[in-house]
Design a protein around this motif. Structure first.
Motif, PDB file in Angstrom:
ATOM      1  N   VAL A   1       0.765  -1.367   0.049  1.00 25.56           N
ATOM      2  CA  VAL A   1      -0.064  -0.033   0.056  1.00 25.56           C
ATOM      3  C   VAL A   1       0.922   1.323  -0.073  1.00 25.56           C
ATOM      4  O   VAL A   1       0.735   2.308  -0.748  1.00 25.56           O
ATOM      5  N   LEU A   2       1.785   1.137   0.832  1.00 23.77           N
ATOM      6  CA  LEU A   2       2.883   2.536   0.700  1.00 23.77           C
ATOM      7  C   LEU A   2       3.486   2.726  -0.385  1.00 23.77           C
ATOM      8  O   LEU A   2       3.652   3.773  -0.931  1.00 23.77           O
ATOM      9  N   ALA A   3       3.809   1.695  -1.100  1.00 22.84           N
ATOM     10  CA  ALA A   3       4.444   1.553  -2.384  1.00 22.84           C
ATOM     11  C   ALA A   3       3.485   2.143  -3.404  1.00 22.84           C
ATOM     12  O   ALA A   3       3.920   3.020  -4.291  1.00 22.84           O
ATOM     13  N   VAL A   4       2.357   1.564  -3.547  1.00 21.21           N
ATOM     14  CA  VAL A   4       1.135   2.048  -4.426  1.00 21.21           C
ATOM     15  C   VAL A   4       1.014   3.628  -4.157  1.00 21.21           C
ATOM     16  O   VAL A   4       0.713   4.289  -5.161  1.00 21.21           O
ATOM     17  N   ARG A   5       0.934   4.061  -2.841  1.00 18.34           N
ATOM     18  CA  ARG A   5       0.704   5.486  -2.648  1.00 18.34           C
ATOM     19  C   ARG A   5       1.589   6.354  -3.317  1.00 18.34           C
ATOM     20  O   ARG A   5       1.450   7.603  -3.716  1.00 18.34           O
ATOM     21  N   LEU A   6       2.960   5.869  -3.642  1.00 16.66           N
ATOM     22  CA  LEU A   6       3.756   6.648  -4.333  1.00 16.66           C
ATOM     23  C   LEU A   6       3.326   7.313  -5.802  1.00 16.66           C
ATOM     24  O   LEU A   6       4.096   8.099  -6.357  1.00 16.66           O
ATOM     25  N   VAL A   7       2.298   6.373  -6.460  1.00 20.21           N
ATOM     26  CA  VAL A   7       1.974   6.713  -7.648  1.00 20.21           C
ATOM     27  C   VAL A   7       0.446   7.427  -7.481  1.00 20.21           C
ATOM     28  O   VAL A   7      -0.408   6.771  -6.958  1.00 20.21           O
ATOM     29  N   SER A   8       0.269   8.194  -8.493  1.00 17.18           N
ATOM     30  CA  SER A   8      -1.291   8.859  -8.529  1.00 17.18           C
ATOM     31  C   SER A   8      -1.391   9.038  -9.905  1.00 17.18           C
ATOM     32  O   SER A   8      -0.642   9.359 -10.778  1.00 17.18           O
ATOM     33  N   TRP A   9      -2.669   9.218 -10.168  1.00 13.31           N
ATOM     34  CA  TRP A   9      -3.135   9.341 -11.518  1.00 13.31           C
ATOM     35  C   TRP A   9      -3.821  10.857 -11.726  1.00 13.31           C
ATOM     36  O   TRP A   9      -4.913  11.044 -10.885  1.00 13.31           O
ATOM     37  N   THR A  10      -3.168  11.941 -12.409  1.00 10.47           N
ATOM     38  CA  THR A  10      -3.739  13.080 -12.365  1.00 10.47           C
ATOM     39  C   THR A  10      -3.558  13.656 -13.891  1.00 10.47           C
ATOM     40  O   THR A  10      -2.757  13.287 -14.716  1.00 10.47           O
ATOM     41  N   LYS A  11      -4.524  14.174 -14.170  1.00  8.47           N
ATOM     42  CA  LYS A  11      -4.748  14.663 -15.629  1.00  8.47           C
ATOM     43  C   LYS A  11      -4.227  13.707 -16.958  1.00  8.47           C
ATOM     44  O   LYS A  11      -3.705  14.129 -17.767  1.00  8.47           O
ATOM     45  N   GLY A  12      -4.622  12.637 -16.695  1.00  6.04           N
ATOM     46  CA  GLY A  12      -4.655  11.532 -17.532  1.00  6.04           C
ATOM     47  C   GLY A  12      -3.297  10.786 -17.771  1.00  6.04           C
ATOM     48  O   GLY A  12      -2.975  10.226 -18.698  1.00  6.04           O
ATOM     49  N   ARG A  13      -2.667  10.926 -16.737  1.00  3.25           N
ATOM     50  CA  ARG A  13      -1.125  10.542 -16.577  1.00  3.25           C
ATOM     51  C   ARG A  13      -0.724  10.060 -15.096  1.00  3.25           C
ATOM     52  O   ARG A  13      -1.299  10.585 -14.366  1.00  3.25           O
ATOM     53  N   LEU A  14       0.460   9.229 -15.038  1.00  5.49           N
ATOM     54  CA  LEU A  14       0.777   8.752 -13.867  1.00  5.49           C
ATOM     55  C   LEU A  14       1.970   9.946 -13.324  1.00  5.49           C
ATOM     56  O   LEU A  14       2.746  10.295 -14.194  1.00  5.49           O
ATOM     57  N   TRP A  15       1.945   9.910 -11.834  1.00 10.32           N
ATOM     58  CA  TRP A  15       2.770  10.897 -11.438  1.00 10.32           C
ATOM     59  C   TRP A  15       3.342  10.035 -10.279  1.00 10.32           C
ATOM     60  O   TRP A  15       2.779   9.363  -9.432  1.00 10.32           O
ATOM     61  N   LEU A  16       4.681  10.345 -10.100  1.00 11.79           N
ATOM     62  CA  LEU A  16       5.380   9.725  -8.851  1.00 11.79           C
ATOM     63  C   LEU A  16       5.135  10.964  -7.760  1.00 11.79           C
ATOM     64  O   LEU A  16       5.455  12.301  -8.077  1.00 11.79           O
ATOM     65  N   SER A  17       5.162  10.494  -6.533  1.00  7.11           N
ATOM     66  CA  SER A  17       5.125  11.597  -5.359  1.00  7.11           C
ATOM     67  C   SER A  17       6.112  12.251  -5.274  1.00  7.11           C
ATOM     68  O   SER A  17       7.411  11.797  -5.597  1.00  7.11           O
ATOM     69  N   GLN A  18       6.200  13.523  -5.082  1.00  7.74           N
ATOM     70  CA  GLN A  18       7.332  14.397  -4.998  1.00  7.74           C
ATOM     71  C   GLN A  18       7.768  14.843  -3.483  1.00  7.74           C
ATOM     72  O   GLN A  18       8.733  15.436  -3.279  1.00  7.74           O
ATOM     73  N   ARG A  19       6.960  14.185  -2.442  1.00  8.72           N
ATOM     74  CA  ARG A  19       7.177  14.238  -1.252  1.00  8.72           C
ATOM     75  C   ARG A  19       8.392  13.110  -0.697  1.00  8.72           C
ATOM     76  O   ARG A  19       8.084  11.982  -0.706  1.00  8.72           O
ATOM     77  N   ARG A  20       9.386  13.869  -0.235  1.00  9.88           N
ATOM     78  CA  ARG A  20      10.497  12.922   0.548  1.00  9.88           C
ATOM     79  C   ARG A  20      10.061  12.025   1.675  1.00  9.88           C
ATOM     80  O   ARG A  20      10.348  10.756   1.637  1.00  9.88           O
ATOM     81  N   GLY A  21       9.027  12.605   2.246  1.00  9.84           N
ATOM     82  CA  GLY A  21       8.517  11.677   3.623  1.00  9.84           C
ATOM     83  C   GLY A  21       7.907  10.482   3.059  1.00  9.84           C
ATOM     84  O   GLY A  21       8.088   9.271   3.685  1.00  9.84           O
ATOM     85  N   ASP A  22       7.164  10.532   1.830  1.00  9.93           N
ATOM     86  CA  ASP A  22       6.642   9.136   1.491  1.00  9.93           C
ATOM     87  C   ASP A  22       7.594   8.042   1.070  1.00  9.93           C
ATOM     88  O   ASP A  22       7.417   6.947   1.588  1.00  9.93           O
ATOM     89  N   TYR A  23       8.761   8.554   0.570  1.00 11.60           N
ATOM     90  CA  TYR A  23       9.792   7.524   0.457  1.00 11.60           C
ATOM     91  C   TYR A  23      10.692   7.003   1.389  1.00 11.60           C
ATOM     92  O   TYR A  23      10.900   5.846   1.683  1.00 11.60           O
ATOM     93  N   LEU A  24      10.679   7.821   2.435  1.00 12.81           N
ATOM     94  CA  LEU A  24      11.019   7.585   3.932  1.00 12.81           C
ATOM     95  C   LEU A  24      10.530   6.611   4.585  1.00 12.81           C
ATOM     96  O   LEU A  24      10.700   5.662   5.182  1.00 12.81           O
ATOM     97  N   LEU A  25       8.997   6.867   4.587  1.00  7.99           N
ATOM     98  CA  LEU A  25       8.043   5.949   5.070  1.00  7.99           C
ATOM     99  C   LEU A  25       7.839   4.451   4.638  1.00  7.99           C
ATOM    100  O   LEU A  25       8.195   3.583   5.094  1.00  7.99           O
ATOM    101  N   LEU A  26       8.327   4.374   3.154  1.00  8.25           N
ATOM    102  CA  LEU A  26       8.346   3.161   2.743  1.00  8.25           C
ATOM    103  C   LEU A  26       9.628   2.517   3.039  1.00  8.25           C
ATOM    104  O   LEU A  26       9.460   1.252   3.131  1.00  8.25           O
ATOM    105  N   ALA A  27      10.712   3.105   3.167  1.00  7.53           N
ATOM    106  CA  ALA A  27      11.850   2.533   3.453  1.00  7.53           C
ATOM    107  C   ALA A  27      11.825   1.991   4.769  1.00  7.53           C
ATOM    108  O   ALA A  27      12.506   0.997   5.153  1.00  7.53           O
ATOM    109  N   ALA A  28      11.228   2.849   5.738  1.00  6.17           N
ATOM    110  CA  ALA A  28      11.203   2.375   7.114  1.00  6.17           C
ATOM    111  C   ALA A  28      10.399   1.206   7.205  1.00  6.17           C
ATOM    112  O   ALA A  28      10.659   0.282   8.150  1.00  6.17           O
TER     113      ALA A  28
END
Length: 562
Positions: A185-212
């Motif tokens: 779930v934490l990995a999937v949260r890094l990806v979002s669908w906006t304006k017809g395309r996939l985007w990776l999260s720009q928040r450093r905290g999301d990646y740190l949370l997944l690493a933890a």
């Protein structure tokens, strides 16, 4: 006032959850010898925490102790240190698990749609679904999935990352497959669908949370790598399983392969399928939620849903991803269904409650718009109440014989259990009877083989069980006393439990006994002759106990007389 309103629905959820638990307690303690079937398999060996002399040198004990999750074992050992028998604890824990699940589920539902009545409906539906299955009442490792996973979701959405990571760790200690889903779930949260395309999260905290989370997962899996399963080697490979009757439907202990219908294999198979369950049937309304989401004007309550609602979709993506990976890497990630079975139950129940409330709200609004006035509002809400009442009491009315009772087993031969309880604690019983499943729990004595405990995941264990079963079938139906003596001497058998109906061909039609070929066919051929097997001739001479259809033979007598 708003807080009081929320507290009312929260307390009402706890009332229903506690009420369901009381129904379970009444059923669980209705008979002296009763146990939830899966609980007996997971907890029977833990009786040794109170009395280490029980079940000594028992192969079944050694295996089930080796595969028990670390946290689960530690919990029961801690409870036993307080003087509480593990089997008693397994009947009381469902109350704690249900109430804890209710607390976290209700609060998580409020994060999705901040309407307490909707959170109440979703949580109620989930509790009803839970008590219609054999999960929470078993108090087995899978019963702990729900409080820990809902805690993970609640803390994640609240931004309490440390607590979310702790919840992931607890999942790993009790039920690792769902820990993988949480990390997913934490990995999937890094990806979002906006304006017809996939985007990776720009928040450093999301990646740190997944690493933890990955780090925590690694730590919780470390004990399994160091201690778990080492005694019994690696898991069965896919190639080995395909060649084993134990993995073939419909007779196998783990009926994974050879389903007649591919849809059954992928969707309904208890080990291979997604495991989508729609009980109570009202939760199927949750399947409409994506449709309702597309029409916010017609269903105004949709507009009050918060972004956290995306978590339901993220859970599905993570669970199905691991489901497919488990099929591709069979059986390295264990059973595919274990990733989706529990995930779908949570998602569908919550979505069902939300969708149901959205529909009721839309119906009430439509009625009020068409028929103005106080009377119209009363009628509209009256209709809503008429819908709600069956929802509240559906399981108790329509599933009264099944509600909270899933998998409950009642021992029907108390005299037999009490006889064996009086025998030395290191006694070993040889029997082909289905009562072998109950003796380690109710009589607290070891059995040579048992269909329930014959789990074929680890060849180093199961090959021994298979050899024992084949040897036992051969000895029980042999004309040669040497086969009986050899079995007794090789395994140290003290008693031989035989049913008087055992010497008929129909007895060998047992689903479990059919797995052991050619021993089963050879036994049938021997029964077709007029000469009775040696064991049948010895029943009256070596009998030390008889109750109904059961006769207990003393092994020393058999060894001397055959």
């Amino acid at each position: 006032m708003k807080r009081i309103y929320s507290h009312f629905w929260f307390i009402l959820n706890l009332v229903f959850a506690f009420g369901y638990s009381l129904i379970w307690l009444k059923v669980a303690f209705a008979a002296k010898y009763s146990v939830q079937a899966d609980a007996s398999m997971y907890v029977f060996w833990m009786q040794r925490f109170l009395d280490p002399a029980l079940l000594p040198n028992d192969l079944n004990v050694a295996y089930h102790e080796s595969i028990s999750p670390v946290g689960y074992t530690a919990l029961f050992k801690g409870i036993a240190s307080l003087g509480v028998p593990p089997m008693l604890a397994s009947k009381l824990l469902p109350i704690v698990l249900t109430l804890t699940t209710t607390v976290y589920c209700f609060n998580f539902c409020l994060q999705l749609l901040p309407i307490p009545a909707t959170a109440f409906v979703s949580t109620l539906l989930f509790n009803q679904h839970l008590w219609l299955t054999d999960d929470v009442n078993s108090a087995t490792p899978r019963a702990f999935v729900y409080p820990f996973f809902f805690a993970f979701l609640y803390y994640l959405n609240r931004g309490a990352n440390v607590r979310a990571i702790v919840a992931i760790g607890l999942l790993g200690l009790f039920y690792p497959t769902m820990m993988f889903v949480a990390v997913g779930v934490l990995a999937v949260r890094l990806v979002s669908w906006t304006k017809g395309r996939l985007w990776l999260s720009q928040r450093r905290g999301d990646y740190l949370l997944l690493a933890a989370a990955i780090g925590m997962a690694g730590l919780t899996l470390l004990p399994y790598g160091l201690f778990g399963h080492a005694e019994f080697g690696p898991l069965v490979t896919a190639a080995q399983a395909r060649a084993m009757p134990e993995f073939q439907a419909p007779l196998g202990r783990i009926s994974f392969f050879n389903h007649r219908d591919p849809l059954d294999f992928w969707f309904d198979g208890i080990h291979s399928g997604l495991g989508l369950s729609l009980n109570p049937l009202i939760v199927s309304v949750g399947l409409l939620l994506p449709v309702l989401w597309c029409y916010p004007r017609q269903f105004p309550l949709v507009q009050q849903c918060r972004p956290a609602m995306a978590l339901l979709l993220q859970i599905l993506i993570a669970a199905i991803g691991f489901f497919l990976a488990a099929h591709a890497l069979l059986f390295h990630l264990f059973l595919p269904s274990r990733y989706t079975l529990h995930s779908l139950r949570m998602v569908v129940a919550i979505a069902g409650g939300v969708a149901l409330c959205i529909l009721i709200d839309a119906a009430v609004r439509a009625y009020q718009q068409r028929w103005q006035g106080k009377t119209a509002r009363l009628v509209a809400w009256g209709i809503a109440v008429l819908v709600a009442v069956p929802l509240l009491f559906f399981p108790q009315i329509f599933w009264a014989k099944h509600f909270t009772r899933a998998g409950l087993v009642a021992g029907t031969h108390p005299a037999l259990y009490e006889f064996f309880q009086q025998q030395p604690k290191d006694s070993l019983i040889a029997t082909l009877s289905a009562e072998a499943d109950n003796l380690p729990v109710f009589a607290q004595r070891s059995v040579l083989v048992s269909g329930k405990y014959a789990i074929p995941y680890h060849p180093a264990y199961y090959n021994q069980i298979r050899q024992r079963a084949i040897a036992l079938i051969h000895a029980q139906y042999s004309f040669d006393g040497a086969a009986v003596r050899e079995l007794i001497q090789k395994y140290g058998v003290d008693f031989w439990l035989v049913e008087r109906t055992a010497f008929t061909p129909a007895y060998l039609d047992s689903r479990w006994l059919k797995l052991f070929e050619p021993a089963n066919t050879e036994a049938r051929a021997q029964l077709a002759t007029t000469k009775p097997p040696v064991l049948a001739q010895m029943m009256d001479r070596c009998k030390v106990f008889e109750s109904g259809n059961f006769v207990v033979l003393q092994a020393d007598c058999l060894r001397k007389e055959t």
